[in-house]
Design an enzyme around this catalytic site. Sequence first.
Site, short mmCIF file in Angstrom:
data_model
loop_
_atom_site.label_atom_id
_atom_site.label_comp_id
_atom_site.label_asym_id
_atom_site.label_seq_id
_atom_site.Cartn_x
_atom_site.Cartn_y
_atom_site.Cartn_z
CB SER A 1 -1.01 0.03 1.23
OG SER A 1 -1.47 1.17 1.50
CE1 TYR B 1 -3.97 -2.23 4.99
CE2 TYR B 1 -3.34 0.27 4.58
CZ TYR B 1 -3.66 -1.05 4.09
OH TYR B 1 -3.77 -1.55 2.80
CE LYS C 1 -1.68 -4.37 3.26
NZ LYS C 1 -2.08 -5.65 2.57
#
Length: 320
Positions: A115, A139, A143
């Site tokens: 991402s 988050y 990643k």
Amino acid sequence: MKVLVIGGAGYIGSHVVRELLDESYSVTVFDNLSSGLRINLQPEAAFIHGDIMRPEQLAAAMEGHDAIIHLAAFKAAGESMIRPEKYALNNLNGTINILNAATAAGVRRIVFSSSAAVYGEPEYLPIDEKHPTRPENFYGFTKLEIERVMDWYDRLRGLRFAALRYFNAAGYDRRGRVRGLEQNPANLLPVIMEVAAGTREKLLVFGNDYDTPDGTGVRDYIHVSDLARAHTAALRTIDERDESLVVNLGSESGLSVMEIVEAARRITGEPIAAEITDRRPGDPAKLVASAATARELLSWSARESDVDSLVETSWSVYRR
Ligand code: UD1
């Protein structure tokens, strides 16, 4: 080539499955259906109802596959700041389970959905892959950590990976073959579509005092079918070059919140109530990708990520 698509019943995953099938790959979807939907399962693909937290299920699923595409993750950046444990267990541990099962079974090719959240607040634009990685939410951290673990598995276990750093995925399959609507969406396009369809009262516009042409946030929206096409290109490239890659996937152009609202009003003919409210914490003013690496290594660039394509293909699903 037989590809195991983990998270293949989700919004992006089901478009990736569509692309693989259209390119004559043989596909198995592995998904726990926690947010993925049965309606997204494509008839030509096999399906395993399994969970990445269950190593024995992964080990069984690897059988007979040549490559993995891994898109199974929790993805709500805001929630990741409140419930990091959930993201640590599923996104980090779950991926390590996948990597261990894959390398144990001799599957050494993986395409991973990373991402743009790995970059955090931009220091310059457009953002290329050399931009510093300082994620601003947990988050994004998960990643980035997974990219680093995969890098070690490349060195120690001969894993070849492509980490695809998606910018803002939007739109739907032009031919209407993916029809699942995300439940309780927080992303801009589905929220606008719910307002247009009458299932949500209004859009809250998170700030109109940013340093952007109309004051609302600017993002690089990339059509999900463009994204999907990059996954088959990545599989080919890691095979041909026998090396791992980290690649941005974006359209290289920015759209503001209000530009999308205006396009949606025009295309749907609906008024789409929009109310300006406070900025959302952690939202940068502007994010735009450089996709030069994808052009060079994957011979890939966006084709259908213009605002009308994003809105029209979404509306054709939501209007039903
Ligand atoms: C977010 C995540 C990103 C994640 C991506 C996909 C952050 C900082 N980024 O991107 O890590 O990969 O989703 O899930 O959390 N907006 C409104 N009203 C709304 C919704 C959005 O005004 O109801 C605005 C936002 O302020 C932003 C733009 O629309 O300017 C896009 O927002 P969104 O779709 O949530 O994506 P990102 O925040 O860019």
